[in-house]
Motif scaffolding. Structure first.
Motif, PDB file in Angstrom:
ATOM      1  N   LYS A 111       0.856  -1.182   0.000  1.00  0.00           N
ATOM      2  CA  LYS A 111       0.000   0.000   0.000  1.00  0.00           C
ATOM      3  C   LYS A 111       0.895   1.235   0.000  1.00  0.00           C
ATOM      4  O   LYS A 111       2.055   1.174   0.443  1.00  0.00           O
ATOM      5  CB  LYS A 111      -0.944   0.003   1.207  1.00  0.00           C
ATOM      6  CG  LYS A 111      -0.332  -0.342   2.534  1.00  0.00           C
ATOM      7  CD  LYS A 111      -1.430  -0.534   3.591  1.00  0.00           C
ATOM      8  CE  LYS A 111      -0.874  -1.088   4.900  1.00  0.00           C
ATOM      9  NZ  LYS A 111      -1.935  -1.357   5.900  1.00  0.00           N
ATOM     10  N   VAL A 112       0.376   2.323  -0.533  1.00  0.00           N
ATOM     11  CA  VAL A 112       1.119   3.578  -0.566  1.00  0.00           C
ATOM     12  C   VAL A 112       0.631   4.444   0.589  1.00  0.00           C
ATOM     13  O   VAL A 112      -0.559   4.743   0.691  1.00  0.00           O
ATOM     14  CB  VAL A 112       0.923   4.308  -1.904  1.00  0.00           C
ATOM     15  CG1 VAL A 112       1.618   5.663  -1.880  1.00  0.00           C
ATOM     16  CG2 VAL A 112       1.455   3.455  -3.056  1.00  0.00           C
ATOM     17  N   VAL A 113       1.550   4.814   1.453  1.00  0.00           N
ATOM     18  CA  VAL A 113       1.214   5.548   2.673  1.00  0.00           C
ATOM     19  C   VAL A 113       1.792   6.959   2.599  1.00  0.00           C
ATOM     20  O   VAL A 113       2.968   7.141   2.289  1.00  0.00           O
ATOM     21  CB  VAL A 113       1.768   4.817   3.911  1.00  0.00           C
ATOM     22  CG1 VAL A 113       1.324   5.532   5.193  1.00  0.00           C
ATOM     23  CG2 VAL A 113       1.317   3.360   3.920  1.00  0.00           C
ATOM     24  N   ASN A 114       0.970   7.945   2.876  1.00  0.00           N
ATOM     25  CA  ASN A 114       1.362   9.349   2.818  1.00  0.00           C
ATOM     26  C   ASN A 114       1.419   9.904   4.240  1.00  0.00           C
ATOM     27  O   ASN A 114       0.423   9.865   4.966  1.00  0.00           O
ATOM     28  CB  ASN A 114       0.334  10.110   1.975  1.00  0.00           C
ATOM     29  CG  ASN A 114       0.756  11.526   1.612  1.00  0.00           C
ATOM     30  OD1 ASN A 114       0.009  12.257   1.004  1.00  0.00           O
ATOM     31  ND2 ASN A 114       1.968  11.943   1.982  1.00  0.00           N
ATOM     32  N   VAL A 115       2.600  10.396   4.656  1.00  0.00           N
ATOM     33  CA  VAL A 115       2.786  10.893   6.021  1.00  0.00           C
ATOM     34  C   VAL A 115       3.485  12.256   5.985  1.00  0.00           C
ATOM     35  O   VAL A 115       4.497  12.412   5.296  1.00  0.00           O
ATOM     36  CB  VAL A 115       3.643   9.904   6.857  1.00  0.00           C
ATOM     37  CG1 VAL A 115       3.866  10.439   8.265  1.00  0.00           C
ATOM     38  CG2 VAL A 115       2.981   8.532   6.908  1.00  0.00           C
ATOM     39  N   LYS A 139       2.410   4.034  12.807  1.00  0.00           N
ATOM     40  CA  LYS A 139       0.988   3.974  13.167  1.00  0.00           C
ATOM     41  C   LYS A 139       0.108   4.140  11.925  1.00  0.00           C
ATOM     42  O   LYS A 139      -0.852   3.379  11.721  1.00  0.00           O
ATOM     43  CB  LYS A 139       0.668   5.075  14.183  1.00  0.00           C
ATOM     44  CG  LYS A 139      -0.781   5.092  14.677  1.00  0.00           C
ATOM     45  CD  LYS A 139      -0.944   6.167  15.751  1.00  0.00           C
ATOM     46  CE  LYS A 139      -2.339   6.129  16.367  1.00  0.00           C
ATOM     47  NZ  LYS A 139      -3.384   6.554  15.407  1.00  0.00           N
ATOM     48  N   THR A 140       0.434   5.100  11.078  1.00  0.00           N
ATOM     49  CA  THR A 140      -0.346   5.365   9.874  1.00  0.00           C
ATOM     50  C   THR A 140      -0.330   4.166   8.931  1.00  0.00           C
ATOM     51  O   THR A 140      -1.361   3.756   8.387  1.00  0.00           O
ATOM     52  CB  THR A 140       0.185   6.607   9.138  1.00  0.00           C
ATOM     53  OG1 THR A 140       0.180   7.720  10.036  1.00  0.00           O
ATOM     54  CG2 THR A 140      -0.690   6.938   7.936  1.00  0.00           C
ATOM     55  N   ALA A 141       0.853   3.583   8.749  1.00  0.00           N
ATOM     56  CA  ALA A 141       1.003   2.448   7.837  1.00  0.00           C
ATOM     57  C   ALA A 141       0.211   1.236   8.313  1.00  0.00           C
ATOM     58  O   ALA A 141      -0.439   0.545   7.518  1.00  0.00           O
ATOM     59  CB  ALA A 141       2.478   2.099   7.689  1.00  0.00           C
ATOM     60  N   ARG A 142       0.252   0.964   9.600  1.00  0.00           N
ATOM     61  CA  ARG A 142      -0.441  -0.202  10.151  1.00  0.00           C
ATOM     62  C   ARG A 142      -1.959  -0.043  10.108  1.00  0.00           C
ATOM     63  O   ARG A 142      -2.688  -1.009   9.881  1.00  0.00           O
ATOM     64  CB  ARG A 142       0.024  -0.444  11.588  1.00  0.00           C
ATOM     65  CG  ARG A 142       1.445  -0.995  11.678  1.00  0.00           C
ATOM     66  CD  ARG A 142       1.904  -1.108  13.107  1.00  0.00           C
ATOM     67  NE  ARG A 142       3.237  -1.695  13.201  1.00  0.00           N
ATOM     68  CZ  ARG A 142       3.968  -1.747  14.326  1.00  0.00           C
ATOM     69  NH1 ARG A 142       3.466  -1.223  15.448  1.00  0.00           N
ATOM     70  NH2 ARG A 142       5.170  -2.302  14.316  1.00  0.00           N
ATOM     71  N   GLU A 143      -2.422   1.181  10.324  1.00  0.00           N
ATOM     72  CA  GLU A 143      -3.864   1.403  10.402  1.00  0.00           C
ATOM     73  C   GLU A 143      -4.533   1.623   9.047  1.00  0.00           C
ATOM     74  O   GLU A 143      -5.748   1.424   8.916  1.00  0.00           O
ATOM     75  CB  GLU A 143      -4.151   2.614  11.307  1.00  0.00           C
ATOM     76  CG  GLU A 143      -3.781   2.359  12.773  1.00  0.00           C
ATOM     77  CD  GLU A 143      -4.050   3.575  13.642  1.00  0.00           C
ATOM     78  OE1 GLU A 143      -4.426   4.640  13.094  1.00  0.00           O
ATOM     79  OE2 GLU A 143      -3.870   3.466  14.871  1.00  0.00           O
TER      80      GLU A 143
END
Length: 209
Positions: A100-104, A119-123
């Motif tokens: 998945k592509v995660v934007n932080v 946290k963002t990646a896992r959720e």
């Protein structure tokens, strides 16, 4: 929410001619792979209990943010310079083996960033939650291969100036730990000089962290 930027006046911009030449190239981006010594960095990260991948995203994006050339983008036909660039990275779903592509958002404190990114990646449930903005650096770790070269897919959009950062599997040699890292950038804004500056800043960060 997008980061702040200023519009560049191409009539007075010193790089205008170079930008125009490369912007019209068939392939306006170029990619460089180099090797970095992460002996100190890897040890410190492990001592702090940080995710190696998230710490790498932080290190790469921190150093790239410090170089103006990496913060230029094409936006609605104009050239703009962002004050800050955020982060986007691939994160593997171990069950499906799909990423998945995660934007932080980028934050200066490494502990705060690593915790937020993890946290963002896992959720995050979606693989692709939406199109990424112009104001990101894209990172894609490939920890299964110690590569010497890597290439990227090409969207065909010549005005896509988002830099891409990758790193492969690290390895031990003569008591030190090395990792291959690649950077792809749009030649309208980034030259070999700027890649050199990035490599120097990143190695210094790894050494002194």
């Amino acid at each position: 929410m997008a980061n702040h930027y200023k519009v560049i006046d191409e009539k007075t911009w010193e790089r205008a001619m170079h930008c125009m030449v490369f912007r019209n190239s068939i392939e306006p981006a170029f990619c460089v792979t180099f090797e970095a010594d992460i002996t100190n960095f890897k040890r410190k990260i492990k001592e702090q209990g940080f995710s190696f991948t998230m710490a790498m995203v932080y290190a790469v994006c921190r150093c790239a943010n410090q170089i103006e050339a990496f913060r230029y983008r094409f936006l609605d036909g104009q050239i703009v310079l962002f004050d800050r660039i955020d982060t986007a990275f691939t994160y593997l779903n171990q069950e499906t083996e799909l990423f998945k592509v995660v934007n932080v958002p980028f934050v200066e404190d490494i502990k705060e960033y690593v915790e937020l990114a993890t946290k963002t990646a896992r959720e995050q449930q979606e693989y692709f939650p939406g199109p990424l903005g112009n104001d990101v650096f894209q990172c894609s770790p490939m920890p299964w291969v110690t590569y010497t070269h890597i290439s990227h897919t090409n969207s065909g959009k010549k005005d896509n100036a988002t830099p891409l950062f990758d790193w492969g599997k690290y390895y031990e040699k003569e008591g030190k730990t090395f990792i291959p890292i690649s950077v792809q950038a749009h030649h309208s804004f980034v030259d070999g000089l700027h890649i050199g500056q990035f490599v120097e800043k990143l190695q210094k960060f790894f050494d002194e962290y």
